[in-house]
Motif scaffolding. Structure first.
Motif, PDB file in Angstrom:
ATOM      1  N   MET A 154       0.845  -1.201   0.000  1.00 49.36           N
ATOM      2  CA  MET A 154       0.000   0.000   0.000  1.00 49.36           C
ATOM      3  C   MET A 154       0.875   1.243   0.000  1.00 49.36           C
ATOM      4  O   MET A 154       0.744   2.123  -0.835  1.00 49.36           O
ATOM      5  CB  MET A 154      -0.886  -0.026   1.236  1.00 49.36           C
ATOM      6  CG  MET A 154      -1.790   1.190   1.386  1.00 49.36           C
ATOM      7  SD  MET A 154      -1.910   1.697   3.098  1.00 49.36           S
ATOM      8  CE  MET A 154      -2.388   0.169   3.876  1.00 49.36           C
ATOM      9  N   VAL A 186     -20.489   3.803  12.087  1.00 47.27           N
ATOM     10  CA  VAL A 186     -19.284   4.638  12.009  1.00 47.27           C
ATOM     11  C   VAL A 186     -19.677   6.111  12.034  1.00 47.27           C
ATOM     12  O   VAL A 186     -19.080   6.923  12.748  1.00 47.27           O
ATOM     13  CB  VAL A 186     -18.482   4.333  10.722  1.00 47.27           C
ATOM     14  CG1 VAL A 186     -17.435   5.403  10.471  1.00 47.27           C
ATOM     15  CG2 VAL A 186     -17.815   2.978  10.825  1.00 47.27           C
ATOM     16  N   SER A 214     -13.057  -1.802   5.702  1.00 44.82           N
ATOM     17  CA  SER A 214     -12.333  -1.676   4.436  1.00 44.82           C
ATOM     18  C   SER A 214     -11.426  -2.871   4.183  1.00 44.82           C
ATOM     19  O   SER A 214     -11.316  -3.352   3.056  1.00 44.82           O
ATOM     20  CB  SER A 214     -11.460  -0.413   4.433  1.00 44.82           C
ATOM     21  OG  SER A 214     -12.251   0.720   4.519  1.00 44.82           O
ATOM     22  N   VAL A 215     -10.774  -3.332   5.247  1.00 45.11           N
ATOM     23  CA  VAL A 215      -9.835  -4.436   5.079  1.00 45.11           C
ATOM     24  C   VAL A 215     -10.582  -5.715   4.690  1.00 45.11           C
ATOM     25  O   VAL A 215     -10.187  -6.424   3.762  1.00 45.11           O
ATOM     26  CB  VAL A 215      -8.999  -4.639   6.364  1.00 45.11           C
ATOM     27  CG1 VAL A 215      -8.226  -5.941   6.313  1.00 45.11           C
ATOM     28  CG2 VAL A 215      -8.036  -3.473   6.548  1.00 45.11           C
ATOM     29  N   LEU A 271     -12.696  -8.960  -1.974  1.00 43.31           N
ATOM     30  CA  LEU A 271     -12.539  -8.670  -3.397  1.00 43.31           C
ATOM     31  C   LEU A 271     -11.405  -9.481  -3.998  1.00 43.31           C
ATOM     32  O   LEU A 271     -11.562 -10.131  -5.031  1.00 43.31           O
ATOM     33  CB  LEU A 271     -12.277  -7.179  -3.598  1.00 43.31           C
ATOM     34  CG  LEU A 271     -12.189  -6.764  -5.050  1.00 43.31           C
ATOM     35  CD1 LEU A 271     -13.459  -6.060  -5.461  1.00 43.31           C
ATOM     36  CD2 LEU A 271     -11.009  -5.868  -5.309  1.00 43.31           C
ATOM     37  N   PHE A 303     -23.970   3.706   2.642  1.00 43.41           N
ATOM     38  CA  PHE A 303     -24.339   4.375   3.874  1.00 43.41           C
ATOM     39  C   PHE A 303     -25.618   5.166   3.689  1.00 43.41           C
ATOM     40  O   PHE A 303     -26.544   5.081   4.481  1.00 43.41           O
ATOM     41  CB  PHE A 303     -23.206   5.307   4.301  1.00 43.41           C
ATOM     42  CG  PHE A 303     -23.610   6.343   5.295  1.00 43.41           C
ATOM     43  CD1 PHE A 303     -23.625   6.046   6.638  1.00 43.41           C
ATOM     44  CD2 PHE A 303     -23.977   7.610   4.890  1.00 43.41           C
ATOM     45  CE1 PHE A 303     -24.008   6.999   7.555  1.00 43.41           C
ATOM     46  CE2 PHE A 303     -24.366   8.560   5.807  1.00 43.41           C
ATOM     47  CZ  PHE A 303     -24.385   8.262   7.144  1.00 43.41           C
ATOM     48  N   ALA A 356     -14.243   5.215  15.571  1.00 40.99           N
ATOM     49  CA  ALA A 356     -14.940   5.196  14.284  1.00 40.99           C
ATOM     50  C   ALA A 356     -13.983   4.805  13.162  1.00 40.99           C
ATOM     51  O   ALA A 356     -14.347   4.041  12.266  1.00 40.99           O
ATOM     52  CB  ALA A 356     -15.552   6.559  14.001  1.00 40.99           C
ATOM     53  N   THR A 357     -12.757   5.303  13.223  1.00 45.82           N
ATOM     54  CA  THR A 357     -11.785   4.962  12.194  1.00 45.82           C
ATOM     55  C   THR A 357     -11.423   3.485  12.252  1.00 45.82           C
ATOM     56  O   THR A 357     -11.282   2.825  11.224  1.00 45.82           O
ATOM     57  CB  THR A 357     -10.521   5.820  12.354  1.00 45.82           C
ATOM     58  OG1 THR A 357     -10.918   7.188  12.381  1.00 45.82           O
ATOM     59  CG2 THR A 357      -9.561   5.608  11.212  1.00 45.82           C
ATOM     60  N   LEU A 408     -11.502  -5.477   1.092  1.00 43.00           N
ATOM     61  CA  LEU A 408     -10.386  -5.686   0.169  1.00 43.00           C
ATOM     62  C   LEU A 408     -10.069  -7.178   0.055  1.00 43.00           C
ATOM     63  O   LEU A 408      -9.883  -7.698  -1.045  1.00 43.00           O
ATOM     64  CB  LEU A 408      -9.164  -4.912   0.668  1.00 43.00           C
ATOM     65  CG  LEU A 408      -7.993  -4.822  -0.303  1.00 43.00           C
ATOM     66  CD1 LEU A 408      -8.415  -4.094  -1.568  1.00 43.00           C
ATOM     67  CD2 LEU A 408      -6.827  -4.094   0.343  1.00 43.00           C
ATOM     68  N   ALA A 448      -5.513   7.101   8.696  1.00 39.81           N
ATOM     69  CA  ALA A 448      -6.195   5.995   9.359  1.00 39.81           C
ATOM     70  C   ALA A 448      -5.373   5.415  10.500  1.00 39.81           C
ATOM     71  O   ALA A 448      -5.871   4.562  11.236  1.00 39.81           O
ATOM     72  CB  ALA A 448      -6.552   4.907   8.347  1.00 39.81           C
ATOM     73  N   PRO A 485      -5.855  10.472   3.644  1.00 40.95           N
ATOM     74  CA  PRO A 485      -6.800   9.772   4.540  1.00 40.95           C
ATOM     75  C   PRO A 485      -6.361   8.347   4.878  1.00 40.95           C
ATOM     76  O   PRO A 485      -6.553   7.909   6.012  1.00 40.95           O
ATOM     77  CB  PRO A 485      -8.105   9.768   3.740  1.00 40.95           C
ATOM     78  CG  PRO A 485      -8.030  10.992   2.918  1.00 40.95           C
ATOM     79  CD  PRO A 485      -6.581  11.137   2.545  1.00 40.95           C
ATOM     80  N   ILE A 486      -5.759   7.652   3.912  1.00 34.85           N
ATOM     81  CA  ILE A 486      -5.282   6.297   4.220  1.00 34.85           C
ATOM     82  C   ILE A 486      -4.201   6.377   5.299  1.00 34.85           C
ATOM     83  O   ILE A 486      -4.174   5.586   6.242  1.00 34.85           O
ATOM     84  CB  ILE A 486      -4.762   5.595   2.950  1.00 34.85           C
ATOM     85  CG1 ILE A 486      -5.934   5.306   2.011  1.00 34.85           C
ATOM     86  CG2 ILE A 486      -4.030   4.297   3.304  1.00 34.85           C
ATOM     87  CD1 ILE A 486      -5.547   4.696   0.690  1.00 34.85           C
ATOM     88  N   LEU A 501     -11.896   0.991   9.259  1.00 34.61           N
ATOM     89  CA  LEU A 501     -10.734   0.286   8.719  1.00 34.61           C
ATOM     90  C   LEU A 501     -10.987  -1.220   8.696  1.00 34.61           C
ATOM     91  O   LEU A 501     -10.680  -1.892   7.702  1.00 34.61           O
ATOM     92  CB  LEU A 501      -9.516   0.598   9.599  1.00 34.61           C
ATOM     93  CG  LEU A 501      -8.155   0.456   8.936  1.00 34.61           C
ATOM     94  CD1 LEU A 501      -8.066   1.371   7.731  1.00 34.61           C
ATOM     95  CD2 LEU A 501      -7.049   0.778   9.929  1.00 34.61           C
TER      96      LEU A 501
END
Lengths: 316, 332
Positions: free
Chosen positions: B1, B287, B308-309, B315, B265, B300-301, B312, B66, B62-63, B305
């Motif tokens: 990343m 969140v 999101s993980v 996917l 959302f 919340a982050t 990913l 995090a 933003p990443i 996260l």
């Protein structure tokens, strides 16, 4: 009847074979085709009925709407709700704000999208694959709501109009569409010819690529404009000042949270009832009013939009 | 990343001092290539600076931000100055009694959405493709495509109005069959169905366009020869059309599954009310509430996260499986 005719007409282009191919449209095929048509009619009705229902209600009298008498045709036609909506300062302000955001946002978005999509479409641009992966990665993984909020906050954009147009300025999908278009329609030979005539890269982009790319520019501009017009999430988190609210936030307050706007200085019971009825029909009118700009341009752009989606669907 | 993150500014940002690198003797061919490209096309590199800055600022910072998921964030000290707390926020979240409800709600809602909104556009596209009748086909397409352009707020409002117990026509319609009025939005059991089917209503026409494009790309000779072999319409759909749109369908399915935890959302939030939170509270809405309403930024982050993980990995996993099974996938 019409089915056989259609089968005939379709296959008759094959010349002398027309006789044979008509017979080929067997009975099961005909039944199947009828089934397909019934299904499509059903889809048409399912999608259209709620839309017609809303429009019919918006043009009906408040009492008819409150009695639930309207189905697909206005009952006791009236434009009272529209008059009320257009005289509400909060709604009109939201309308104006949405127009501002849509126009400015689209200008910014389209400019930035072309600025990145065009270089990425050029084969001689070194590192274009790396940059493309960098963009696509943002489609797959993001820091999330709060980390993004912190950035917007640090930039001092909270509660300003910038928060509506900058943080969501570039869409990766739109970049892909524009890049694919540039790459597939602007031949390298054209660039070589222009260079021989002394054109620089920027000159070539401005005088040759952009005029040739009007269709795709129109498509991405409309995508951004519609996205901006419909966007509500950014306003919800970044804006606090009601005078900056776009229409969608106003809509949510009126339609979903049921906060009534307009004068509520009524006293008598009859007036209160009337007010309540008006509030009901106002909801339908608001839905129509807010969707109007998008739906008016929709039939004209649908064809181009379809092309845009198709271009985007072609990977590369 | 972080590797991808650093490669970009190094290769693209320093556009003006290009000549400096270019004057060096050509050690590797890649470097020469880069130098030559920079010198000849410096205008293009200049052009790309602002959009790239956009991606760095609004996507990659933003990443990096995090990290506050692993910290006890204090607005005064900023994301990097705040003290580390390790996985405390995650542990707290996993121990929270609401955790399993959230995961379950999010997961079920997403799976349901994917299952319902995957096959229907394919069916619509194939049906549209079967009839050559110009005007009817165009009308169906134009009408089914239209809801996609309506905003989420409006679609949700329409849903609420149409389903409302006293005035909505759905209750009128089921009333004709003697079914008593139902408060659809007040009952958590209906939430998923409302969410999914209003979504199908809104997006089917739009999604069908992609399949129509794929269908129009199928070689007509295949249909022709199938017809000569005596294949019926249904057989041609099964043996020509479906295999023809397989690659597209796989990609869309992979993307759909990849987004399985990042379900919208906006819509869930708008459809939510105190009566249906038992099923409508999903990770995204939680969140929002934790972060912006309760101002617990770190927690919340962390939750975001986590989401999101998982996303990913889903996917990548599904993409891997799809590639193995069908030979198609993203980045094929």
């Amino acid at each position: 009847m019409s089915i056989t005719l259609q089968g005939f007409r379709r296959t008759s282009s094959g010349g002398h074979e027309s006789q044979r191919t008509t017979i080929e449209e067997t009975r099961t095929d005909k039944i199947f085709l009828t089934g397909v048509k019934i299904m499509l009619w059903l889809a048409l009705i399912l999608v259209a009925v709620p839309l017609i229902y809303i429009v019919a209600n918006s043009f009906s009298s408040p009492s008819a709407v409150s009695a639930g008498k309207v189905l697909l045709w206005p009952v006791e036609p009236s434009i009272k709700a529209y008059k009320e909506a257009f005289s509400d300062p909060l709604i009109m302000k939201g309308y104006l704000n949405s127009f501002i955001y849509a126009i400015c946002g689209t200008l910014i978005s389209v400019t930035l999208t072309i600025a990145i999509a065009y270089p990425l479409s050029r084969r001689t641009f070194f590192g274009r694959n790396v940059i493309m992966s960098v963009l696509i990665f943002t489609m797959l993984f993001s820091g999330g709501l709060i980390p993004t909020y912190l950035v917007v906050q640090d930039l001092g954009m909270l509660n300003t109009r910038w928060a509506m147009v900058i943080p969501s300025a570039i869409g990766v999908w739109q970049v892909i569409i524009a890049r694919t278009f540039f790459r597939s329609t602007i031949p390298d030979e054209l660039y070589e010819a222009a260079t021989i005539d002394g054109a620089s890269d920027l000159r070539f982009l401005w005088s040759i690529v952009l005029p040739l790319s009007k269709p795709v520019i129109a498509v991405i501009a409309l995508m951004y404009a519609i996205f901006q017009w419909n966007s509500y999430f950014d306003a919800l988190i970044y804006l606090k000042d009601p005078s900056l609210y776009p229409l969608q936030i106003v809509l949510r307050n009126v339609l979903i949270l049921n906060t009534l706007t307009g004068s509520t200085t009524t006293t008598s019971l009859a007036q209160q009832l009337e007010q309540q009825q008006l509030a009901n029909v106002l909801k339908y009118a608001l839905i129509v009013i807010s969707s109007l700009p998008v739906l008016v341009i929709y039939p004209f752009v649908a064809r181009h939009f379809t092309k845009g989606v198709m271009v985007g669907a072609v990977k590369g | 990343m972080s590797a991808t993150f650093e490669v970009k500014p190094a290769s693209a940002a320093p556009a003006p001092p290009a000549s400096a690198t270019a004057r060096k003797p050509p050690r590797t061919s890649r470097r020469t290539q880069a130098g030559r490209s920079l010198r000849r096309h410096w205008q293009l590199y200049l052009l790309i600076v602002v959009p790239l800055a956009y991606f760095v600022i609004f996507k990659y910072i933003p990443i990096a931000n995090a990290v506050i998921a692993f910290k006890d964030y204090s607005p005064v000290k900023g994301p990097w100055g705040s003290p580390w707390v390790g996985f405390k926020n995650f542990e707290l979240f996993f121990q929270n009694p609401v955790f399993w409800t959230l995961v379950k709600n999010t997961f079920l809602l997403s799976v349901y959405t994917v299952l319902a909104s995957f096959p229907i556009p394919i069916i619509l596209a194939i049906a549209l493709n079967e009839i050559r009748n110009g005007r009817f086909k165009k009308t169906v397409q134009l009408v089914t495509y239209a809801p996609y352009f309506i905003s989420t707020v409006v679609v949700v409002s329409m849903t609420i109005l149409v389903l409302s117990p006293r005035l909505g026509f759905v209750n009128d319609a089921i009333g004709l069959f003697g079914v008593p009025q139902i408060d659809f939005l007040g009952n958590p059991d209906y939430f998923r169905h409302i969410y999914v089917w209003s979504d199908v209503w809104q997006t089917t026409g739009y999604s069908a366009v992609i399949y129509l494009a794929a269908l129009s790309g199928i070689d007509p000779a295949l249909h022709e020869s199938a017809r000569i072999d005596g294949a019926s319409r249904l057989q041609r759909i099964r043996h020509v059309d479906l295999p023809g749109i397989m690659p597209t369908a796989v990609i869309i399915l992979v993307l759909g599954v990849g987004n399985i935890m990042s379900i919208g959302f906006e819509k869930a939030f708008l459809l939510q009310n105190p009566l249906n939170t038992a099923q409508s509270e999903i990770i995204a809405t939680y969140v929002y509430k934790t972060g912006l309403l309760n101002a617990d930024f770190s927690m919340a982050t962390a939750i975001g996260l986590f989401n999101s993980v998982i996303n990913l990995f889903l996917l990548l996993g599904v993409n891997f499986a799809a590639k193995r099974i069908t030979g198609n996938g993203l980045w094929s």
